[in-house]
Design a protein around this motif. Structure first.
Motif, PDB file in Angstrom:
ATOM      1  N   VAL A 115     -11.254  52.334 -12.328  1.00  0.00           N
ATOM      2  CA  VAL A 115     -12.758  51.747 -12.003  1.00  0.00           C
ATOM      3  C   VAL A 115     -13.436  52.617 -10.608  1.00  0.00           C
ATOM      4  O   VAL A 115     -14.570  52.892 -10.934  1.00  0.00           O
ATOM      5  N   GLY A 116     -12.479  52.745  -9.902  1.00  0.00           N
ATOM      6  CA  GLY A 116     -13.015  53.076  -8.375  1.00  0.00           C
ATOM      7  C   GLY A 116     -13.327  54.573  -8.386  1.00  0.00           C
ATOM      8  O   GLY A 116     -12.808  55.397  -8.920  1.00  0.00           O
ATOM      9  N   HIS A 117     -14.444  55.024  -7.501  1.00  0.00           N
ATOM     10  CA  HIS A 117     -14.660  56.394  -7.029  1.00  0.00           C
ATOM     11  C   HIS A 117     -13.885  56.686  -5.592  1.00  0.00           C
ATOM     12  O   HIS A 117     -13.700  57.850  -5.458  1.00  0.00           O
ATOM     13  N   ARG A 118     -13.607  55.714  -5.085  1.00  0.00           N
ATOM     14  CA  ARG A 118     -12.837  55.639  -3.730  1.00  0.00           C
ATOM     15  C   ARG A 118     -11.640  54.429  -3.685  1.00  0.00           C
ATOM     16  O   ARG A 118     -12.280  53.312  -4.065  1.00  0.00           O
ATOM     17  N   ILE A 119     -10.583  54.780  -3.214  1.00  0.00           N
ATOM     18  CA  ILE A 119      -9.660  53.853  -3.047  1.00  0.00           C
ATOM     19  C   ILE A 119      -9.156  53.487  -1.505  1.00  0.00           C
ATOM     20  O   ILE A 119      -8.938  54.682  -1.118  1.00  0.00           O
ATOM     21  N   ILE A 120      -9.288  52.346  -0.980  1.00  0.00           N
ATOM     22  CA  ILE A 120      -8.921  52.177   0.431  1.00  0.00           C
ATOM     23  C   ILE A 120      -7.480  51.300   0.408  1.00  0.00           C
ATOM     24  O   ILE A 120      -7.629  50.136  -0.396  1.00  0.00           O
ATOM     25  N   VAL A 121      -6.482  51.680   0.586  1.00  0.00           N
ATOM     26  CA  VAL A 121      -5.364  50.859   0.688  1.00  0.00           C
ATOM     27  C   VAL A 121      -5.116  50.314   2.116  1.00  0.00           C
ATOM     28  O   VAL A 121      -4.910  51.012   3.328  1.00  0.00           O
ATOM     29  N   MET A 122      -4.978  48.839   2.117  1.00  0.00           N
ATOM     30  CA  MET A 122      -4.569  48.269   3.272  1.00  0.00           C
ATOM     31  C   MET A 122      -3.402  47.687   3.568  1.00  0.00           C
ATOM     32  O   MET A 122      -2.767  47.449   2.307  1.00  0.00           O
ATOM     33  N   GLU A 144     -21.226  54.218  -4.973  1.00  0.00           N
ATOM     34  CA  GLU A 144     -19.888  54.284  -5.348  1.00  0.00           C
ATOM     35  C   GLU A 144     -19.414  53.128  -5.621  1.00  0.00           C
ATOM     36  O   GLU A 144     -19.786  51.749  -5.118  1.00  0.00           O
ATOM     37  N   ILE A 145     -18.272  53.042  -6.410  1.00  0.00           N
ATOM     38  CA  ILE A 145     -17.268  51.826  -6.716  1.00  0.00           C
ATOM     39  C   ILE A 145     -16.313  52.208  -5.763  1.00  0.00           C
ATOM     40  O   ILE A 145     -15.515  53.056  -5.894  1.00  0.00           O
ATOM     41  N   THR A 146     -16.149  51.267  -4.491  1.00  0.00           N
ATOM     42  CA  THR A 146     -15.041  51.366  -3.613  1.00  0.00           C
ATOM     43  C   THR A 146     -13.845  50.245  -4.191  1.00  0.00           C
ATOM     44  O   THR A 146     -14.258  49.175  -4.037  1.00  0.00           O
ATOM     45  N   CYS A 147     -12.726  50.535  -4.404  1.00  0.00           N
ATOM     46  CA  CYS A 147     -11.698  49.761  -4.589  1.00  0.00           C
ATOM     47  C   CYS A 147     -10.710  49.448  -3.175  1.00  0.00           C
ATOM     48  O   CYS A 147     -10.309  50.535  -2.773  1.00  0.00           O
ATOM     49  N   ILE A 148     -10.453  48.148  -2.777  1.00  0.00           N
ATOM     50  CA  ILE A 148      -9.677  47.856  -1.925  1.00  0.00           C
ATOM     51  C   ILE A 148      -8.424  47.226  -2.579  1.00  0.00           C
ATOM     52  O   ILE A 148      -8.430  46.448  -3.002  1.00  0.00           O
TER      53      ILE A 148
END
Length: 251
Positions: free
Chosen positions: A206-213, A36-40
């Motif tokens: 772009v992402g398949h999954r987003i992680i917000v910090m 996957e493309i994981t976006c932070i």
């Protein structure tokens, strides 16, 4: 995309990074899925790049937790991962072809010159730089330099691509073209990618999954799957609603 039975690519378990006077990451728990493309996402200074470098094995955590790649604890630079930074760090004395070929010196030292040239040629074709193979970095546009950096990373055949704000210095038109290239590369390779970005629209696109910090030290504020077709149109209600929701969390 992935089945529920897939093992995590990365498992971040009770992971902390402490510097004198600062603790960017404290007891962080997170999993990164394969293919996957994981976006932070997150504000500046919230620990995004610290986490990305830790995934590459360049930053060690403090005692008590750890980062695991395919189940094995990372104890140093991860040879299966390649990092791409905002600054493309090309060698100015090498041509485009020479810069890309440099990526094979350590990953595949046993290749013959013919094998190396064939592999480099195929990668230049993939990123659309065949006609620019003999140019030097100062003769390239910003997008061409970043494509060269991506080709240099990919020619080493890594399992994971780690990207730190790779398109932030580009204008919006070129940025969207590079986003499209990244999506094309993923469709062709299904390579696992982890990308740090400040741009919410870019992360959803772009992402398949987003992680917000967010926070100090950083905590995970949101994990959101974005691979569904409803997020494929940047002007759709689903896309705009998610963008607004993330904005409300970050800002």
């Amino acid at each position: 995309m992935n089945s529920a039975s897939d093992n995590p690519l990365f498992r971040i378990a009770d992971f902390s990074v402490m510097y004198p006077g600062a603790t960017p990451l404290s007891h962080l728990d997170l999993t990164i899925r394969p293919h996957e493309i994981t976006c932070i996402l997150g504000k500046s200074g919230c620990g995004k790049t610290t986490l990305l470098k830790a995934l590459g094995g360049f930053i060690a955590g403090n005692a008590g937790g750890g980062i695991f790649f395919d189940g094995d604890r990372l104890t140093g630079p991860n040879r299966h991962s390649v990092m791409i930074f905002q600054e493309n760090n090309l060698y100015p004395w090498l041509t485009v072809k020479g810069n890309v070929a440099f990526g094979l010196r350590f990953s595949a030292p046993g290749l013959s010159r013919q094998q190396r040239d064939k592999r480099v040629g195929a990668m230049l074709e993939t990123v659309g730089l065949t006609e620019s193979a003999g140019r030097y970095p100062h003769q390239l546009s910003g997008g061409m330099r970043q494509r060269t950096a991506i080709a240099r990373a990919l020619v080493a055949d890594p399992r994971v691509l780690l990207l730190d704000e790779p398109f932030s210095a580009l204008d919006i038109s070129l940025r969207r073209r590079m986003q499209g290239l990244l999506g094309q590369l993923w469709r062709e390779t299904r390579m696992s990618m982890v990308m740090v970005t400040h741009n919410i629209e870019e992360a959803i696109t772009v992402g398949h999954r987003i992680i917000v910090m967010g926070g100090q030290p950083a905590a995970i504020l949101l994990e959101q799957d974005t691979g569904a077709a409803e997020f494929g149109d940047r002007y759709s209600n689903a896309f705009l609603q998610l963008q607004q929701h993330i904005e409300s969390i970050i800002y």
